[in-house]
Design an enzyme around this catalytic site. Structure first.
Site, short mmCIF file in Angstrom:
data_model
loop_
_atom_site.label_atom_id
_atom_site.label_comp_id
_atom_site.label_asym_id
_atom_site.label_seq_id
_atom_site.Cartn_x
_atom_site.Cartn_y
_atom_site.Cartn_z
N ASP A 295 -3.39 11.76 6.57
CA ASP A 295 -3.14 10.78 5.51
C ASP A 295 -1.64 10.71 5.29
OD1 ASP A 295 -3.57 9.04 3.30
OD2 ASP A 295 -3.42 10.72 1.92
N SER A 296 -1.21 9.73 4.52
CA SER A 296 0.21 9.63 4.18
C SER A 296 0.64 10.78 3.27
CB SER A 296 0.47 8.30 3.46
OG SER A 296 -0.40 8.18 2.36
N TYR B 277 2.62 4.90 2.32
CA TYR B 277 2.45 3.94 3.41
C TYR B 277 2.13 2.54 2.85
CZ TYR B 277 1.91 7.58 7.08
OH TYR B 277 2.09 8.61 7.99
N CYS C 259 -8.55 3.15 -1.32
CA CYS C 259 -7.31 3.94 -1.29
C CYS C 259 -7.69 5.38 -1.60
CB CYS C 259 -6.32 3.41 -2.32
SG CYS C 259 -4.86 4.44 -2.51
N THR C 260 -7.06 6.30 -0.89
CA THR C 260 -7.39 7.72 -1.04
C THR C 260 -7.28 8.23 -2.47
OG1 THR C 260 -5.07 8.08 -0.49
CG2 THR C 260 -6.69 8.46 1.26
N GLU D 215 -0.49 10.41 -8.63
CA GLU D 215 0.45 11.46 -8.20
C GLU D 215 1.05 12.17 -9.42
OE1 GLU D 215 1.81 12.27 -4.99
OE2 GLU D 215 0.35 11.01 -3.95
N THR E 8 -4.53 2.61 4.33
CA THR E 8 -3.45 1.76 4.86
C THR E 8 -3.26 2.02 6.35
OG1 THR E 8 -2.40 2.02 2.68
CG2 THR E 8 -1.10 0.99 4.42
N1 DGL Z 1 -3.17 7.05 1.49
C1 DGL Z 1 -2.86 5.70 1.07
C2 DGL Z 1 -4.11 4.84 1.25
O1 DGL Z 1 -5.23 5.29 1.24
C3 DGL Z 1 -2.38 5.66 -0.37
C4 DGL Z 1 -1.00 6.26 -0.57
C5 DGL Z 1 0.08 5.52 0.20
O2 DGL Z 1 0.45 4.38 -0.17
O3 DGL Z 1 0.57 6.10 1.17
O4 DGL Z 1 -3.97 3.65 1.43
#
Ligand code: DGL
Length: 266
Positions: free
Chosen positions: A10-11, A42, A184-185, A152, A75
């Protein structure tokens, strides 16, 4: 039987919700989780940049000997899944197809809402995945970029988060959606606020569970499942700021982490 680990990335920290669901469903599987904390978020970045980041991490995971890669980031799934499937020699699972499947299964009135980052919503990936399964369904998608920093920051509740949620979600309320994909996570942590804002009749779809189910299906179909054994390892690697990651990790993973490694990417 195959005891190699599953790679999950993940990001940042949010994808640990997917790692958690996989560990619950597949307790014999070892996992390597990468959080790209050096380059998070991301969501606002261009598709090409996200594809490049995703490819780097996935290549690193394959170099570590993983037998399958789970793209836990919505993303990254939206922008990079096809490229990763074309380039990696192991199966690749994203979170969007499983999330779309769960939404179509839960929907009654043919109107599904999708919320996600700017990149995910702009890509139209959820709409495509939902319409591929149920062509007559109407989809209302809405980018909610402020939700990620709020989570966050640990602001899962309270006036500010409620006000932001009302502003973002009003179009979905006006459109009378009956199910909303948390695309989104980070959004599963906002479930109480989202449920209050959208109303009790709206079903919230969290793709983590369905992604874990898909992982199980692919492991079985390809004879890649691990042999039963006690306490397989969860190795967690980040690209920057391990201490901050460690502080947040338990909230997403549902269990404390022993430690985090740091990986320097180009
Ligand atoms: N992990 C990203 C998602 O699920 C969310 C956080 C980000 O923008 O990196 O889209």
């Amino acid at each position: 039987m195959n005891d190699a680990p599953i790679g999950v990335f993940d990001s940042g920290v949010g994808g640990l919700t997917v790692a958690h669901a996989i560990r619950q469903r597949l307790p014999h599987e070892a996992l390597i989780y990468v959080g790209d904390t050096a380059r998070v978020p991301y969501g606002p970045k261009s598709p090409d940049t996200v594809r490049r980041y995703a490819q780097e991490i996935a290549d690193w995971l394959v170099g570590q000997g993983v037998k399958l890669v789970v793209v836990a980031c919505n993303t990254a799934t939206a922008h990079a899944l096809d490229t990763l499937r074309a380039t990696l020699r192991v199966p690749v699972i994203g979170v969007i197809e499983p999330g779309a499947r769960a939404a179509v299964a839960a929907d009654h009135d043919g109107h599904i809402g999708v919320i996600g980052t700017t990149g995910t919503v702009a890509s139209g990936a959820y709409e495509r995945a939902i319409r591929a399964l149920a062509p007559s369904v109407t989809v209302t998608a809405r980018a909610c970029p402020l939700f990620v920093p709020l989570v966050e920051e640990g602001w899962l509740d309270g006036d500010v988060t409620e006000a932001v949620a009302r502003r973002y979600l009003q179009p979905l309320v006006d459109d009378h959606v009956d199910a909303v994909v948390l695309g989104c996570t980070h959004y599963p942590l906002l479930k109480p606020v989202l449920a209050r804002t959208l109303g009790p009749a709206v079903i919230l779809i969290d793709s983590a569970e369905e992604t874990a189910r898909e992982t199980e299906r692919v492991l079985e179909a390809r004879a890649l499942a691990a042999a039963p054994r006690p306490g397989p390892r969860l190795r967690v690697v980040v690209t920057d700021a391990p201490a901050a990651f460690l502080r947040q990790a338990e909230r997403f993973l549902g269990e404390p982490l022993d430690g985090v490694e740091t990986l320097a990417l180009a």
